[in-house]
Design an enzyme around this catalytic site. Structure first.
Site, PDB file in Angstrom:
ATOM      1  N   ASP A 223       0.831  -1.196   0.000  1.00  0.00           N
ATOM      2  CA  ASP A 223       0.000   0.000   0.000  1.00  0.00           C
ATOM      3  C   ASP A 223       0.871   1.254   0.000  1.00  0.00           C
ATOM      4  O   ASP A 223       1.890   1.320   0.691  1.00  0.00           O
ATOM      5  CB  ASP A 223      -0.877  -0.018   1.251  1.00  0.00           C
ATOM      6  CG  ASP A 223      -1.891   1.108   1.286  1.00  0.00           C
ATOM      7  OD1 ASP A 223      -2.755   1.144   0.387  1.00  0.00           O
ATOM      8  OD2 ASP A 223      -1.813   1.935   2.201  1.00  0.00           O
ATOM      9  N   GLU A 274      15.077 -15.007   0.144  1.00  0.00           N
ATOM     10  CA  GLU A 274      15.454 -16.074   1.074  1.00  0.00           C
ATOM     11  C   GLU A 274      14.493 -17.261   0.994  1.00  0.00           C
ATOM     12  O   GLU A 274      14.803 -18.349   1.490  1.00  0.00           O
ATOM     13  CB  GLU A 274      15.436 -15.543   2.514  1.00  0.00           C
ATOM     14  CG  GLU A 274      16.415 -14.412   2.786  1.00  0.00           C
ATOM     15  CD  GLU A 274      16.161 -13.772   4.150  1.00  0.00           C
ATOM     16  OE1 GLU A 274      15.337 -14.321   4.916  1.00  0.00           O
ATOM     17  OE2 GLU A 274      16.781 -12.740   4.443  1.00  0.00           O
TER      18      GLU A 274
END
Length: 561
Positions: A223, A274
């Site tokens: 957002d 990751e």
């Protein structure tokens, strides 16, 4: 029901570079409070979403994006987050979320969650600690607290205005009862902005990202992704009064599009890397040009950015060809897919917007006293044609819940039912976004049109919702739902999302292009356009006039075998 592609889509393995799922996915936005309500309290919830996953699988989407469901006092429909690592009881529990995620993945549907990093709720533990700690404290340094101007600090630090109307600064009362510092809130006063020059803020959002990634989410819609960082010195700035509320029409805004925000997303990119499975970041970034927006999706930053330039383009063949060309060029230059979007929870639904008869900047909304009321039949016709055009373009497409039913903007909401902060902060001058957020109709004859079984709804549903109900449209081959379903099936079968666009010669007021083995033609003009000889119709947004394409109709064609 499970998808035959489920294992391929969500087995946690990275796909081939250049073929990551997010490059071509059709992603369906769910606004949870208005999607489906399992407990009957009038507000949608996560279990309500789970009950309709098979409907989404039947529709043919690749992923869902969940607007905020995290703990919140709901001053801005969940975009005021009090706890980033829990589910608001209004929507259910973390166990409900985990079950929804598991059930979506079992169907081959990925799940993206909304993340709100520009600001928190004023009920967040950090902000409450900041109020208690006082000026100069480490707690206040997490937010944008500043001393006021004037002899007694009675003047706000600058002249910035809130996106929702009114000033962007609120003065606090200190613990001793005296007027104190001011804090910045680019949105509602209940949404204080974080200070992203503070390493604590960076560390906290890494923790939040990992919390949801560890649970198995496939990415984040971010957002106000063009916010976060503010210009040094917080210089005065007043936005264009005729522009949209999120800054896309303005240049050199000291709180939008600052260079430092890119460092945040480079950091987040490393966190997502990751994890297996091509986790994705999508930017809500309202910027003046496509070229600027594309800078958010450079290879080491985000993966997608909403194409608001495309959303805001009028229904005009030359304008659309121009923005499509620019989008494909600028996104390709940074090795990212273009995204395409026509509606979301912040804009007038495109079944109404494309037939408005007056200017309507983003965020203003449409109400019973607005100028330029939409023409309903024309709006739906253009919306279907626009969607068929969009879904044929290479890249990723976003759909907003209910557009597959042809839902228009709800205009005649009673004043006392409205809940958007924009309505209140502008004292009714701007209607805001409630009209695109009304709960969905699932069953024409059921209470609340099947939104729940009690008839309660947090925004009133209009009587005309019955004819748009999913059970009415599901088996009607001419319905908007059937058109969407057919388009998504053909889009996948012909691999249009991973294709390439080639413009074809066409007469005035016609767009024509080829993507793989599919030819697409949209007629904007009053005169019907003949279908090329030797072509079979794969999809049409409306019935054809014999062997010709009428005005405001899009067709997909394939060469006759």
């Amino acid at each position: 029901m499970t998808s035959p592609d489920a294992a391929l889509l969500v087995d946690g393995l990275a796909s081939r570079p250049g073929h990551e799922w997010w490059r071509s996915a059709v992603i369906y936005q769910i606004y949870p409070r208005s999607f489906a309500d399992a407990d009957g309290d009038g507000v949608g919830d996560l279990r309500g979403v789970e009950t309709h996953l098979d409907d989404l699988l039947e529709l043919g989407v690749d992923a869902i994006w969940l607007s905020p469901f995290m703990t919140s006092p709901q001053k801005d429909a969940g975009y005021d987050v009090a706890d980033y690592c829990d589910v608001d009881p209004l929507f259910g529990t973390l166990a409900d979320f985990d079950e929804l995620l598991a059930q979506a993945h079992a169907r081959g549907i990925r799940v993206i969650v909304d993340l709100v990093p520009n600001h928190s709720s004023d009920q967040h533990a950090w902000f409450q600690a900041a109020l208690a700690a006082g000026p100069g404290s480490a707690e206040r340094a997490r937010y944008m607290f500043r001393d006021g101007k004037g002899e007694h600090g009675e003047i706000a630090p600058n002249n910035w205005e809130s996106v929702f109307g009114g000033p962007a600064w609120t003065r606090v009362v200190e613990a001793d009862g005296t007027p104190g510092q001011w804090y910045l809130h680019l949105f509602d006063a209940s949404q204080p902005d974080f200070d992203w020059s503070n390493p604590e803020v960076w560390a906290e959002f890494r923790r939040v990202l990992r919390f949801w990634l560890d649970r198995g989410v496939d990415g984040f819609r971010v957002d106000v992704a063009h916010g976060l960082v503010k210009a040094d010195g917080l210089p005065d700035h007043l936005p264009d009064p005729e522009g949209g509320s999120m800054g896309g029409d303005d240049v050199d805004v000291p709180y939008w599009g600052q260079a430092g925000v890119h460092d945040v997303y480079r950091d987040w990119h490393k966190v997502l890397a990751e994890y297996d499975g091509d986790r994705a970041l999508c930017a809500e970034a309202w910027l003046p040009t496509v070229k600027e927006t594309a800078q958010w999706v450079r290879p080491d930053e985000m993966h997608q950015a909403f194409n608001f330039a495309y959303l805001e383009t009028p229904w005009d063949e030359a304008a659309l060809q121009s923005v499509i060309d620019e989008s494909l060029r600028e996104y390709a230059a940074v090795d990212a897919p273009s995204t395409w979007v026509l509606s979301n929870h912040d804009v007038v639904r495109h079944a109404s917007r494309l037939a408005l008869t007056a200017e309507n900047p983003q965020g203003y909304g449409v109400g019973p006293r607005s100028e330029g009321q939409p023409v309903p039949e024309l709006g739906l016709r253009r919306a279907r044609a626009a969607t068929a055009l969009m879904l044929a373009l290479p890249g990723s497409s976003y759909l907003y819940q209910g557009e597959e039913l042809g839902l228009p903007e709800v205009i005649d909401l009673p004043d006392d039912a409205r809940q958007d902060p924009t309505w209140f902060r502008t004292h009714g001058e701007k209607y805001g976004r409630d009209g695109c957020r009304v709960p969905l109709p699932w069953a024409a004859s059921a209470p609340a049109y099947g939104f729940n079984d009690t008839g309660a709804a947090w925004l009133p549903q209009p009587a005309e919702w019955a004819r748009f109900a999913r059970d009415v449209e599901r088996d009607d081959p001419a319905s908007t739902l059937s058109m969407y379903r057919d388009a998504l099936r053909a889009r996948r079968a012909h691999r249009l999302g991973l294709g390439a666009l080639e413009w074809l010669p066409a007469q005035a007021e016609v767009l024509a292009f080829r993507n793989g083995d599919v030819t697409v033609l949209t007629n904007f003009g009053a005169e019907p356009v003949a279908i090329p000889a030797g072509s079979d119709v794969l999809l049409s947004s409306e019935p054809l006039a014999g062997s010709a394409v009428p005005q405001d109709v899009t067709v997909w064609l394939i060469a006759r075998a």
